[in-house]
Design a protein around this motif. Structure first.
Motif, PDB file in Angstrom:
ATOM      1  N   THR A 133       0.835  -1.204   0.000  1.00 56.83           N
ATOM      2  CA  THR A 133       0.000   0.000   0.000  1.00 56.83           C
ATOM      3  C   THR A 133       0.870   1.255   0.000  1.00 56.83           C
ATOM      4  O   THR A 133       0.508   2.253  -0.620  1.00 56.83           O
ATOM      5  CB  THR A 133      -1.007   0.021   1.169  1.00 56.83           C
ATOM      6  N   ARG A 134       2.030   1.187   0.653  1.00 48.69           N
ATOM      7  CA  ARG A 134       2.977   2.323   0.590  1.00 48.69           C
ATOM      8  C   ARG A 134       3.474   2.515  -0.842  1.00 48.69           C
ATOM      9  O   ARG A 134       3.612   3.644  -1.315  1.00 48.69           O
ATOM     10  CB  ARG A 134       4.165   2.087   1.513  1.00 48.69           C
ATOM     11  N   GLU A 135       3.751   1.422  -1.518  1.00 54.24           N
ATOM     12  CA  GLU A 135       4.236   1.494  -2.899  1.00 54.24           C
ATOM     13  C   GLU A 135       3.156   2.097  -3.808  1.00 54.24           C
ATOM     14  O   GLU A 135       3.456   2.971  -4.634  1.00 54.24           O
ATOM     15  CB  GLU A 135       4.616   0.083  -3.360  1.00 54.24           C
ATOM     16  N   LEU A 136       1.933   1.641  -3.644  1.00 54.82           N
ATOM     17  CA  LEU A 136       0.822   2.197  -4.422  1.00 54.82           C
ATOM     18  C   LEU A 136       0.669   3.691  -4.142  1.00 54.82           C
ATOM     19  O   LEU A 136       0.573   4.512  -5.062  1.00 54.82           O
ATOM     20  CB  LEU A 136      -0.485   1.469  -4.074  1.00 54.82           C
TER      21      LEU A 136
ATOM     22  N   ALA B 226       0.028  -0.285 -13.768  1.00 59.31           N
ATOM     23  CA  ALA B 226       0.594  -1.638 -13.815  1.00 59.31           C
ATOM     24  C   ALA B 226       0.642  -2.265 -12.424  1.00 59.31           C
ATOM     25  O   ALA B 226       0.352  -3.458 -12.262  1.00 59.31           O
ATOM     26  CB  ALA B 226       1.987  -1.599 -14.438  1.00 59.31           C
ATOM     27  N   LEU B 227       1.012  -1.488 -11.416  1.00 58.43           N
ATOM     28  CA  LEU B 227       1.109  -2.022 -10.062  1.00 58.43           C
ATOM     29  C   LEU B 227      -0.256  -2.419  -9.514  1.00 58.43           C
ATOM     30  O   LEU B 227      -0.391  -3.462  -8.869  1.00 58.43           O
ATOM     31  CB  LEU B 227       1.793  -1.016  -9.132  1.00 58.43           C
ATOM     32  N   VAL B 228      -1.268  -1.615  -9.782  1.00 53.74           N
ATOM     33  CA  VAL B 228      -2.623  -1.973  -9.342  1.00 53.74           C
ATOM     34  C   VAL B 228      -3.037  -3.288  -9.998  1.00 53.74           C
ATOM     35  O   VAL B 228      -3.578  -4.180  -9.339  1.00 53.74           O
ATOM     36  CB  VAL B 228      -3.630  -0.846  -9.649  1.00 53.74           C
ATOM     37  N   ALA B 229      -2.749  -3.429 -11.284  1.00 52.64           N
ATOM     38  CA  ALA B 229      -3.129  -4.649 -12.007  1.00 52.64           C
ATOM     39  C   ALA B 229      -2.432  -5.890 -11.451  1.00 52.64           C
ATOM     40  O   ALA B 229      -2.999  -6.979 -11.466  1.00 52.64           O
ATOM     41  CB  ALA B 229      -2.831  -4.494 -13.495  1.00 52.64           C
ATOM     42  N   SER B 230      -1.224  -5.711 -10.931  1.00 53.08           N
ATOM     43  CA  SER B 230      -0.468  -6.860 -10.416  1.00 53.08           C
ATOM     44  C   SER B 230      -0.623  -7.056  -8.905  1.00 53.08           C
ATOM     45  O   SER B 230      -0.074  -7.995  -8.350  1.00 53.08           O
ATOM     46  CB  SER B 230       1.015  -6.715 -10.764  1.00 53.08           C
ATOM     47  N   SER B 231      -1.369  -6.179  -8.258  1.00 56.87           N
ATOM     48  CA  SER B 231      -1.563  -6.261  -6.808  1.00 56.87           C
ATOM     49  C   SER B 231      -2.754  -7.145  -6.475  1.00 56.87           C
ATOM     50  O   SER B 231      -3.676  -7.297  -7.275  1.00 56.87           O
ATOM     51  CB  SER B 231      -1.791  -4.871  -6.219  1.00 56.87           C
ATOM     52  N   SER B 232      -2.734  -7.678  -5.278  1.00 54.37           N
ATOM     53  CA  SER B 232      -3.869  -8.484  -4.838  1.00 54.37           C
ATOM     54  C   SER B 232      -5.076  -7.588  -4.588  1.00 54.37           C
ATOM     55  O   SER B 232      -4.939  -6.392  -4.309  1.00 54.37           O
ATOM     56  CB  SER B 232      -3.522  -9.238  -3.558  1.00 54.37           C
ATOM     57  N   ALA B 233      -6.252  -8.184  -4.691  1.00 56.14           N
ATOM     58  CA  ALA B 233      -7.481  -7.441  -4.412  1.00 56.14           C
ATOM     59  C   ALA B 233      -7.477  -6.911  -2.984  1.00 56.14           C
ATOM     60  O   ALA B 233      -7.967  -5.806  -2.721  1.00 56.14           O
ATOM     61  CB  ALA B 233      -8.702  -8.330  -4.656  1.00 56.14           C
ATOM     62  N   ASP B 234      -6.886  -7.669  -2.051  1.00 58.47           N
ATOM     63  CA  ASP B 234      -6.828  -7.212  -0.655  1.00 58.47           C
ATOM     64  C   ASP B 234      -5.953  -5.974  -0.512  1.00 58.47           C
ATOM     65  O   ASP B 234      -6.298  -5.050   0.235  1.00 58.47           O
ATOM     66  CB  ASP B 234      -6.298  -8.329   0.246  1.00 58.47           C
TER      67      ASP B 234
END
Length: 156
Positions: free
Chosen positions: A7-10, A66-74
């Motif tokens: 979440t920090r990265e996002l 790209a990061l959102v697409a590769s992140s878990s739904a949680d």
């Protein structure tokens, strides 16, 4: 809800977009009201800052998508939830009939779309929804100015 590394990265990428937008907003105001009084070196400096901010914003938008697409739904839900909590606190302190209230309400709805997987992120309004640095640090685990990780207590 504690910030995680993801979440920090996002949020760091979104903050880069936000910070570039602030540079663009500053440039627009300066260009409208101050450019005609500025020396050539100041114009060159401001033009360079705008160009750098515009490039950084484009890079951060692509990286965040790209990061959102590769992140878990949680992870995405936790990040969107932190934005919802931030905006809820902002709304609690806003006049219910003002533009800031309307903008923040619309942004909350857009963050719900992020949580639902309909949007990768929200294009925030940089003028009406003002920054509360302490609340931001507590919810996102980064400093809004330096974008460095911080350890913060949960917001009240």
């Amino acid at each position: 809800m504690a910030a995680t590394a993801r979440t920090r990265e996002l949020e760091t990428l979104l903050a880069r977009i936000r910070n570039a937008g602030n540079v663009q907003l500053n440039y627009e105001m300066w260009s409208d009201r101050g450019r005609q009084f500025a020396a050539a070196d100041e114009c060159a400096r401001m033009d360079g800052e705008l160009a750098a901010a515009t490039r950084d914003q484009a890079d951060a938008r692509a990286a965040l998508t790209a990061l959102v697409a590769s992140s878990s739904a949680d992870d995405v839900a936790a990040w969107a939830g932190a934005h919802d909590a931030y905006l809820a606190a902002f709304l609690a302190g806003s006049a219910r009939d003002g533009t800031a209230f309307d903008v923040a309400t619309k942004e909350r709805a857009a963050w719900a779309d992020v949580r639902a997987g309909k949007l990768p992120f929200v294009d925030e309004n940089l003028f009406y929804v003002t920054l509360d640095a302490d609340r931001y640090r507590a919810l996102f685990g980064i400093d809004p100015n330096t974008l460095e990780p911080v350890t913060a207590a949960e917001p009240a």
